[in-house]
Enzyme design. Sequence first.
Site, PDB file in Angstrom:
ATOM      1  CG  ASP A   1      39.133  12.449  46.311  1.00  0.00           C
ATOM      2  OD1 ASP A   1      39.703  12.322  47.408  1.00  0.00           O
ATOM      3  OD2 ASP A   1      38.555  13.491  45.962  1.00  0.00           O
TER       4      ASP A   1
ATOM      5  CD  GLU B   1      40.018   9.347  52.927  1.00  0.00           C
ATOM      6  OE1 GLU B   1      41.031   9.749  52.334  1.00  0.00           O
ATOM      7  OE2 GLU B   1      38.871   9.491  52.467  1.00  0.00           O
TER       8      GLU B   1
ATOM      9  CG  ASP C   1      40.565  17.809  50.197  1.00  0.00           C
ATOM     10  OD1 ASP C   1      41.109  17.630  49.094  1.00  0.00           O
ATOM     11  OD2 ASP C   1      39.582  17.171  50.580  1.00  0.00           O
TER      12      ASP C   1
END
Length: 748
Positions: free
Chosen positions: A489, A492, A655
């Site tokens: 997670d 990025e 999300d």
Amino acid sequence: MMAAIFFAAVLLLSVESTRVSGRQASNLQRNALPQVFQVDDIPHSLNVSSCPGYTLSGLEETRTGLTAHLNLAGAVCNAFGKDVGDLTLEVTYDSETRLHVNIFDTANSHFTVPESVVSLPSVPQTIHKNDSDLVFNYEPSPFAFWVTRRSEPDAQPLFDTRKSSLPMTPIPPVIATDNSTALDGFPIVFEDQYLQLTSALPLDANVYGLGEVVASSGFRRDAGTNGGTGTIQTMWARDDADPIDRNIYGSHPIYMEHRFDSSTHTSQSHGVFLYSASGSDILLLTPPSSNVSLIEYRLLGGTLDFYFFSGPSPQKVVEQYGELVGLPTWQPAFGFGFHLCRWGYLNLNDTKDQVVKMREANIPLEVMWNDIDLYHAFRDFTSDPVSFPAAEMKTFIDELHANYQHYIPIVDAAVAHQVNATDIYDPYTRGAELDVFIKNPNGTEYIGQVWPGYTVFPDWFAKDTQQYWTEALRNWSQSGIDFSGVWLDMNEASSFCEGSCGTDANLSNTSPPFLLPGDPGMPITDYPEGYNSTISGPSGNITVNGTLTFGADGSTSSSLSKRGIGAGRQTGINLNVPPYTIHNGFGPLSVHTIATNATHAGDFVELDVHNMWGLMEEKATHLALLKIQPKKRPFLISRSTFPSTGKWSGHWLGDNFSKWQYMYFSIQGVLQFQLFQIPMVGADTCGFQGNTDEELCNRWMQLSAFVPFYRNHNQRGALSQEPYRWDSVANATRTAIAVSSTCQGSVL
């Protein structure tokens, strides 16, 4: 995890104070984003209308295609950077179905994706110039090219950069609210800070792909006809909670176009892939009164490296793309079962209760997950000694395995920085010893801020990072967290401050810079979508006295807005403030992520490699699991993706929101990633953010049973949404799992 919901708080953090005074914050900002290259003081016209394009010369036929020189056809225009005067054109007929057209600077000074990151097939040994279904055509001056089918030489080209095929310019902003959609001209532009290439498309072209995106138009992209405004797809990996029509976690500059021939009543598909990691805008527009639509590529660096796939069926296009970037990894059988997770299982007993209750409800549960609640002080590769004791975790996971069930924990992208000399945290100290963390331009550690406080980020280009990552995962597994797979997670990569905000800061303050959902002061109290408590009472139930409550408030659609106008700050020379600003949803490219001037081993800068961070973590994790569990297929689910991610990992759609609209959006998301050759994909079923209700969860659990990755996951502080919570959802889930299992079995 949902970092972006707190973005407003993070902005306040950077403007007012977090762990430093306003004056210190100002100093940190200057230190975080220094200029590391001399910026040439030349004026930029910010307009490509005077750009001369290029002239082709020195054409040479090769065994597999052709090469040529491209020289600037006139005076420099320096629209958004310095024109590059000497380019090379290479055309290669890779196979009967794949054509490679590469335009690059002859000096090879522009960034290209390293072979170590994405391994593409080698130069073909077989000659396909005469049997390829794709044909490269060109005009020498000004240079332009177009691609046709050998089987249909007179049909409209599949890709066409000729000025004569494009509308007359200048064209006022095609999207009236966005001045950047003014089209001043269509020359090929190749500058140190800006590249541009435009192709004509059939009017209202059927284009699919160009992601990752939650597109308001659906799976088919908006070409700007029939009431649409057009598409601006920005390629810049970004941690934001599933915004509509904006850039998010992954970057995939590939599209498939599907064409129908009304005279023959037949259809064919082809694919176009720009092999680039550069931050970019890809515009899909139809100017007023134009008889063609167009696609325009605007890049902040790199090269114009295109692959064309002839199809002719959609399935063939996807297969041909996979042959180039790599076919998807084999998945373990348990990965196709039902997974249960929540940010908010606060201790081991809470986690164990879910397994017990799922069993009592007779709902098959293949995999139990934990979010960052598992961690000690939010630190990677740990378990909290009080709420998740390692010895008890080992016993729990052993029990799962005994019942043929599995366990997956989260791994966040950022590694906590050591607080002081007495702070014992091996994942940091070992990484520092091996010198595997991203650096500032001056050689010091780049220190961002994520869940555990100040953090560092693995540099996947450093020579010992694979060893470091494998050791960290192995040590964690041996400590008691005997995982069957890993959840990647925040990759990025996400950071809650702009720049190296931990440089010279007080590292001892490790509390998050904002309240967490469910904490006092930040309750999740919204009623489920379409529910009006003044009409139906405070229960939030789907029915009251037998009457459906959804829509009683008169609202049944999402209030989320479409794309706003953003800006970016990066170039190949000025790493922070470019003349051309891409439409990044957060504005400057260093916001909420690693700064664009952060440095990597091999003299790479974040500006060039940003979009590949998640892919490189996925590859390193996959290889680590092969070392740790050599007899098992690695199972990974990751948020940020890039071409070839499917070789290493699956993906979840981020999300999302507990809204009917986002259940609908999940379908296009799954389809997008089939095109991207990342087939193990699915949404957070029943929604991640906000409060779901019985009917929404019922229908979503049914839908998700038929997608590859099937996980129910929601946020801390929201209403519980495990499928056993409602009798109707439990029954629907059991039925859907039984039916989908039968379908999978018949396919396998």
